[in-house]
Scaffold this active site. Sequence first.
Site, PDB file in Angstrom:
ATOM      1  CE1 TYR A  53      52.749 -33.158  49.593  1.00  0.00           C
ATOM      2  CE2 TYR A  53      51.517 -32.552  51.299  1.00  0.00           C
ATOM      3  CZ  TYR A  53      51.898 -32.327  50.174  1.00  0.00           C
ATOM      4  OH  TYR A  53      51.869 -31.059  49.355  1.00  0.00           O
ATOM      5  NE  ARG A  56      49.491 -38.653  45.796  1.00  0.00           N
ATOM      6  CZ  ARG A  56      48.408 -39.164  46.351  1.00  0.00           C
ATOM      7  NH1 ARG A  56      47.904 -38.481  47.311  1.00  0.00           N
ATOM      8  NH2 ARG A  56      47.665 -40.234  46.164  1.00  0.00           N
ATOM      9  CD  GLN A  86      58.429 -26.518  37.703  1.00  0.00           C
ATOM     10  OE1 GLN A  86      57.478 -25.937  38.191  1.00  0.00           O
ATOM     11  NE2 GLN A  86      58.599 -27.020  36.343  1.00  0.00           N
ATOM     12  CG  ASP A  89      59.259 -37.752  40.494  1.00  0.00           C
ATOM     13  OD1 ASP A  89      60.470 -37.847  40.369  1.00  0.00           O
ATOM     14  OD2 ASP A  89      58.534 -37.442  39.776  1.00  0.00           O
ATOM     15  CG  HIS A 104      58.497 -26.942  44.042  1.00  0.00           C
ATOM     16  ND1 HIS A 104      57.768 -27.226  42.839  1.00  0.00           N
ATOM     17  CD2 HIS A 104      58.953 -25.944  44.162  1.00  0.00           C
ATOM     18  CE1 HIS A 104      57.711 -26.096  42.434  1.00  0.00           C
ATOM     19  NE2 HIS A 104      58.272 -25.181  43.152  1.00  0.00           N
ATOM     20  CB  SER A 172      51.678 -26.139  33.152  1.00  0.00           C
ATOM     21  OG  SER A 172      51.809 -25.859  34.384  1.00  0.00           O
TER      22      SER A 172
HETATM   23  N1  APR Z   1      55.170 -35.803  28.595  1.00  0.00           N
HETATM   24  C1  APR Z   1      55.311 -34.628  28.724  1.00  0.00           C
HETATM   25  N2  APR Z   1      54.783 -33.569  29.210  1.00  0.00           N
HETATM   26  C2  APR Z   1      53.606 -33.820  29.664  1.00  0.00           C
HETATM   27  C3  APR Z   1      53.103 -35.416  29.600  1.00  0.00           C
HETATM   28  C4  APR Z   1      53.926 -36.377  29.141  1.00  0.00           C
HETATM   29  N3  APR Z   1      53.447 -37.791  28.777  1.00  0.00           N
HETATM   30  N4  APR Z   1      51.709 -35.399  30.046  1.00  0.00           N
HETATM   31  C5  APR Z   1      51.568 -34.002  30.457  1.00  0.00           C
HETATM   32  N5  APR Z   1      52.538 -33.415  30.195  1.00  0.00           N
HETATM   33  C6  APR Z   1      52.616 -31.859  30.272  1.00  0.00           C
HETATM   34  C7  APR Z   1      51.477 -30.958  30.286  1.00  0.00           C
HETATM   35  O1  APR Z   1      51.102 -30.636  29.102  1.00  0.00           O
HETATM   36  C8  APR Z   1      51.865 -29.823  31.184  1.00  0.00           C
HETATM   37  O2  APR Z   1      52.514 -28.905  30.354  1.00  0.00           O
HETATM   38  O3  APR Z   1      53.280 -31.616  31.565  1.00  0.00           O
HETATM   39  C9  APR Z   1      52.817 -30.313  32.221  1.00  0.00           C
HETATM   40  C10 APR Z   1      52.450 -30.551  33.727  1.00  0.00           C
HETATM   41  O4  APR Z   1      52.110 -29.385  34.036  1.00  0.00           O
HETATM   42  P1  APR Z   1      51.609 -29.199  35.660  1.00  0.00           P
HETATM   43  O5  APR Z   1      50.599 -30.169  35.941  1.00  0.00           O
HETATM   44  O6  APR Z   1      51.410 -27.667  36.093  1.00  0.00           O
HETATM   45  O7  APR Z   1      52.921 -29.603  36.499  1.00  0.00           O
HETATM   46  P2  APR Z   1      54.220 -28.549  36.823  1.00  0.00           P
HETATM   47  O8  APR Z   1      54.364 -27.663  35.835  1.00  0.00           O
HETATM   48  O9  APR Z   1      55.353 -29.507  37.078  1.00  0.00           O
HETATM   49  O10 APR Z   1      53.738 -27.917  37.928  1.00  0.00           O
HETATM   50  C11 APR Z   1      54.564 -26.858  38.821  1.00  0.00           C
HETATM   51  O11 APR Z   1      52.723 -26.829  40.663  1.00  0.00           O
HETATM   52  O12 APR Z   1      51.466 -27.732  42.311  1.00  0.00           O
HETATM   53  C12 APR Z   1      52.678 -27.183  41.916  1.00  0.00           C
HETATM   54  O13 APR Z   1      54.506 -27.681  43.261  1.00  0.00           O
HETATM   55  C13 APR Z   1      53.695 -28.360  42.398  1.00  0.00           C
HETATM   56  O14 APR Z   1      56.106 -28.728  41.373  1.00  0.00           O
HETATM   57  C14 APR Z   1      54.523 -28.485  41.213  1.00  0.00           C
HETATM   58  C15 APR Z   1      54.377 -27.208  40.079  1.00  0.00           C
END
Ligand code: APR
Length: 228
Positions: A53, A56, A86, A89, A104, A172
């Site tokens: 962390y 990060r 979520q 940052d 989070h 996602s």
């Molecule tokens: N612009 C917009 N969306 C984007 C881009 C971009 N340039 N690049 C990627 N993405 C999208 C992907 O298509 C995906 O749907 O961002 C999403 C990222 O998904 P995750 O990596 O699963 O992130 P997130 O949904 O924020 O995860 C939720 O998971 O690990 C935990 O606590 C952590 O807050 C986090 C939570």
Amino acid sequence: MKKIVVLTGAGISAESGLQTFRDSDGLWEGYDVREVATPEAWQQNPQLVQDFYNMRRKDVLAAKPNAAHFALAELEKNYEVTIITQNIDDLHERAGSTNVMHLHGVITRSQSNVDSTLTYPMDGWEIKMGEVCELGSQLRAHVVWFGEDVPMIVPAARECQQADIFILVGSSLVVYPAAGLVNYVHYDVPKYIVDPSIPDISRIKNVIKIEERATTGVPELVKQLMTG
Ligand code: APR
């Protein structure tokens, strides 16, 4: 004033150079999130988790808000805006958004190991082992780990229920309870989704899909909402 509620995920900060969680083989900066983001990991190897962390935090401090963060801040000129993020940052705040809920936690603060309500601002990038909270317990990053409570989910759900317009950017929608927030938005409220890979929300009504990256899709949407 109409109320806009925005739910953001890692995708909004991707173009600021911060990696998403699920776009890279399920690894987060080379780690399985469950090896570094659980209370068990912290118990077993606190130094590794602290170091992870700290790195990060270094990345976040070096990153800058992008056009999507700035565009969302602009919305406050014409709307009552709540950003529910979520992300750990602080790029929404640095872009000028004044009403940001961190589901989070936020990595720029430290947190007591024994009482998650005790959090502190930080000067630099590092929390050292041996640095303690006011109760004398080790400090850790102010982030919510898998298996920990998400206390902000209750006020966040209330915000979603009151939305006149809802926007989802770069998530996602696989991690609960955050992913369930969409279900609190009234069915006839327009729900814009900006993501190059739109998550499956077939059960949700009134969805407008903007299949683009955040720095393109969000400024376009904001322009439309500010003039429309
Ligand atoms: N612009 C917009 N969306 C984007 C881009 C971009 N340039 N690049 C990627 N993405 C999208 C992907 O298509 C995906 O749907 O961002 C999403 C990222 O998904 P995750 O990596 O699963 O992130 P997130 O949904 O924020 O995860 C939720 O998971 O690990 C935990 O606590 C952590 O807050 C986090 C939570």
